[in-house]
Write an enzyme that holds these catalytic residues in place. Structure first.
Site, PDB file in Angstrom:
ATOM      1  N   ASP A 219       0.877  -1.187   0.001  1.00 57.99           N
ATOM      2  CA  ASP A 219       0.000  -0.118  -0.109  1.00 57.99           C
ATOM      3  C   ASP A 219       0.782   1.427   0.023  1.00 57.99           C
ATOM      4  O   ASP A 219       1.887   1.316   0.733  1.00 57.99           O
ATOM      5  CB  ASP A 219      -0.659  -0.044   1.157  1.00 57.99           C
ATOM      6  CG  ASP A 219      -1.926   1.088   1.283  1.00 57.99           C
ATOM      7  OD1 ASP A 219      -2.692   1.042   0.299  1.00 57.99           O
ATOM      8  OD2 ASP A 219      -1.903   1.959   2.033  1.00 57.99           O
ATOM      9  N   GLU A 278       1.724  -0.414  -5.127  1.00 58.42           N
ATOM     10  CA  GLU A 278       0.351   0.592  -5.360  1.00 58.42           C
ATOM     11  C   GLU A 278       1.385   1.734  -5.605  1.00 58.42           C
ATOM     12  O   GLU A 278       1.661   2.405  -4.715  1.00 58.42           O
ATOM     13  CB  GLU A 278      -0.338   0.587  -4.274  1.00 58.42           C
ATOM     14  CG  GLU A 278      -1.424   1.828  -4.594  1.00 58.42           C
ATOM     15  CD  GLU A 278      -2.180   2.428  -3.757  1.00 58.42           C
ATOM     16  OE1 GLU A 278      -3.262   2.906  -3.808  1.00 58.42           O
ATOM     17  OE2 GLU A 278      -1.689   2.545  -2.095  1.00 58.42           O
TER      18      GLU A 278
END
Length: 559
Positions: A219, A278
């Site tokens: 993330d 990401e």
């Protein structure tokens, strides 16, 4: 003609053995635990619910499942505010449930990828709570970004950075210092210059690898390192929720040394586990830096996700993406939707730009038609593809959620960004009727539309024209046809304005052609072999040497 004119003689049986570097052409399905399936009837999805639906994912034809966070968390940002990375939030189950899910998935031949959230923690994390308790001068504050403020009495934030969710990126605490949070105030950013932070996350990686997970989605992989001195931006511009802007807190070169260290940890467990980043970056070339041979394995292609349903724009981003990844030897990773953006059925139902604003349902039928065509285009490209739960049902964003039901922190803090994320997170429908359309026996944490049942798995299963059956067939063909997924290039073919046409050639010589009409008008195109699969269910007319390709549709051909 039939929607699925598959000639079984043209495809081969899938390999049953484990594939080396399986992730290079894998199709990976994202599960958002709170919205996938509720196993205990409390209105919130959980690990038990996911486990019960694994056979559905196997039948769908995906290779792996990516689970969004299910860790211990106060849920200020739907689990992306982690209080304990080695514990499961009670709302989702416990560690035994996680172990059972991983084991069941492996028994079905599905791999499991879990989220790791290294940019920030929850304000309820033990480190941060102790740092606040101890006050200024606490050694634990050095694991975060605590700084004195500006102004005569330190009453102003240390710089002009704003939160991605809106409002200042700084919060002042008792004692006068400010701490940095690029997202919600409940998500303090970690200071990755402190060695304890890196040591902790290497330990977290090993903990989950020991449970048997097959990889990690990282993330905010682009956000861990901040520019030296935390300089002002100075523009006064508001940020969108996620984007490709150049910022002093995103895509700093220092992140790459972190991932080189992580790669060594992963290699302790063999060569079958993966990282996917990401990483929102300004260019495809910057994205490619994250997937050099000694760093991560994949990076989401957000430049492709951001492209509109337009032939010229799509061709440009396909070429630039493949060109950027080829020198580093990494596969391009394609994606159309996820938990942070408006579903592509809704984006494509609106003119460019309008599909990301709250309340814009647009032309629903047009959006679905384009989404089906876009899916076949994506699945024909070389590399790996990610699917967002419910897209195989053709689900749109729910744009009619009442304000009181919304839980996305950006809804309260920001001004109209990205349509807000609750709309794409509404629990998916499994049955035509019943409590929460089969999601669970106790309702759903976000209200589902009254017509959700017609889009359910039950309603679409066995209907050849349905979006679910299109996905099932497309994934079956992709798994079995050697020209799909593998490789790192496409051969563009001459085509009319608004039409994309390219050929894929496998090492064994088998070929496949993909043709996509991004206009709303029929287009006359040459016959490229035997018609294999079509996204549209009507308007396809085949003559001796040409085909009329309907507007907003995609065809696969094999020869």
């Amino acid at each position: 003609m039939s929607q699925h004119p598959v000639d079984q003689s043209q495809i081969t049986d899938p390999a049953t053995a484990s594939q080396p570097e399986w992730w290079r052409d894998a199709v990976i399905y994202q599960v958002y635990p709170r919205s996938f399936a509720d196993g205990n009837g409390d209105g919130m999805g959980d690990l038990e619910g996911i486990r019960s639906r694994l056979p559905y994912l196997k039948e769908l034809g995906v290779d792996a499942v990516w689970l969004s966070p299910f860790y211990e968390s106060p849920q200020a940002d739907a689990g992306y505010d982690v209080a304990d990375y080695r514990a499961v939030a009670p709302m989702f189950g416990d560690l035994l449930d996680a172990d059972a899910l991983i084991r069941d998935a492996h028994a079905l031949g599905l791999r499991i990828i879990v989220d790791v959230v290294p940019n920030h923690v929850s304000d309820q994390h033990a480190w941060f709570r102790k740092a606040i308790q101890d006050g200024p001068g606490s050694p634990l504050r050095k694991r975060f970004h605590f700084h004195s403020g500006k102004g005569e009495n330190g009453e102003l934030p240390p710089n002009d950075w704003e939160s991605i969710f809106g409002g200042p990126a700084w919060t002042r605490v008792e004692g006068g210092e400010w701490y940095l949070h690029l997202f919600a105030s409940e998500q303090p950013d970690l200071n990755w210059e402190h060695p304890a932070v890196d040591e902790e996350f290497r330990s977290i990686l090993r903990f989950w690898l020991d449970t048997g997970v097959d990889g990690f989605r990282v993330d905010v992989a682009h956000g861990l390192v901040k520019a030296a001195g935390l300089p002002d931006i100075g523009t006064g511009d508001q940020l969108t929720l996620l984007g490709n802007d150049t910022m002093p807190f995103f895509d700093q070169d220092g992140v790459h040394e972190i991932y080189r260290g992580w790669r060594k940890v992963l290699e302790e467990y063999g060569d079958d586990c993966v990282f996917v980043a990401e990483a929102w970056t300004p260019t495809a070339e910057r994205t490619a830096l994250y997937v050099r041979p000694d760093e991560l394995h994949q990076a989401f292609n957000f430049h492709y996700l951001s492209a509109y349903w337009d032939a010229e724009e799509l061709r440009d981003v396909i070429d630039s993406s493949l060109d950027a990844m080829r020198p580093v030897g990494a596969p391009t990773t394609w994606v159309l939707s996820n938990h942070d953006v408006t579903r592509h059925t809704t984006r494509f139902a609106n003119p460019p730009g309008l599909g990301t604003q709250i309340g814009t349902a647009g032309d629903v039928e047009l959006g679905l038609r384009r989404a089906r065509a876009a899916t076949l285009l994506m699945l024909a490209l070389p590399g790996s593809a990610y699917l967002w739960q419910g897209e195989e049902l053709g689900l749109p964003d729910v744009v009619s959620l009442p304000d009181g039901a919304r839980q996305d922190p950006s809804f309260r803090r920001a001004r109209g960004q990205d349509g807000f994320r609750d709309g794409c997170r509404v629990p998916i429908p499994w049955t035509v009727s019943g409590p929460s359309y089969g999601f669970g026996s106790g309702g759903s944490w976000l209200p589902q539309p009254a017509d959700w049942g017609r889009l359910s798995v039950e309603a679409q299963s066995g209907r050849p024209e349905s979006t679910l059956e299109l996905y099932r067939m497309a994934l079956a063909v992709r798994r079995q046809h050697s020209a799909l997924g593998a490789g790192n290039c496409v051969q563009w073919l001459d085509a009319a304005a608004g039409v994309l046409a390219f050929r894929r050639t496998a090492e064994d010589g088998r070929r496949l052609v993909c043709t996509s009409n991004t206009t709303q008008e029929p287009a006359r195109i040459p016959v490229h072999g035997q018609l294999l699969l079509a996204s549209a269910t009507d308007g396809i007319h085949v003559a001796e040497n040409h085909v009329v390709l309907p507007g907003d549709s995609t065809l696969w051909w094999t020869d």
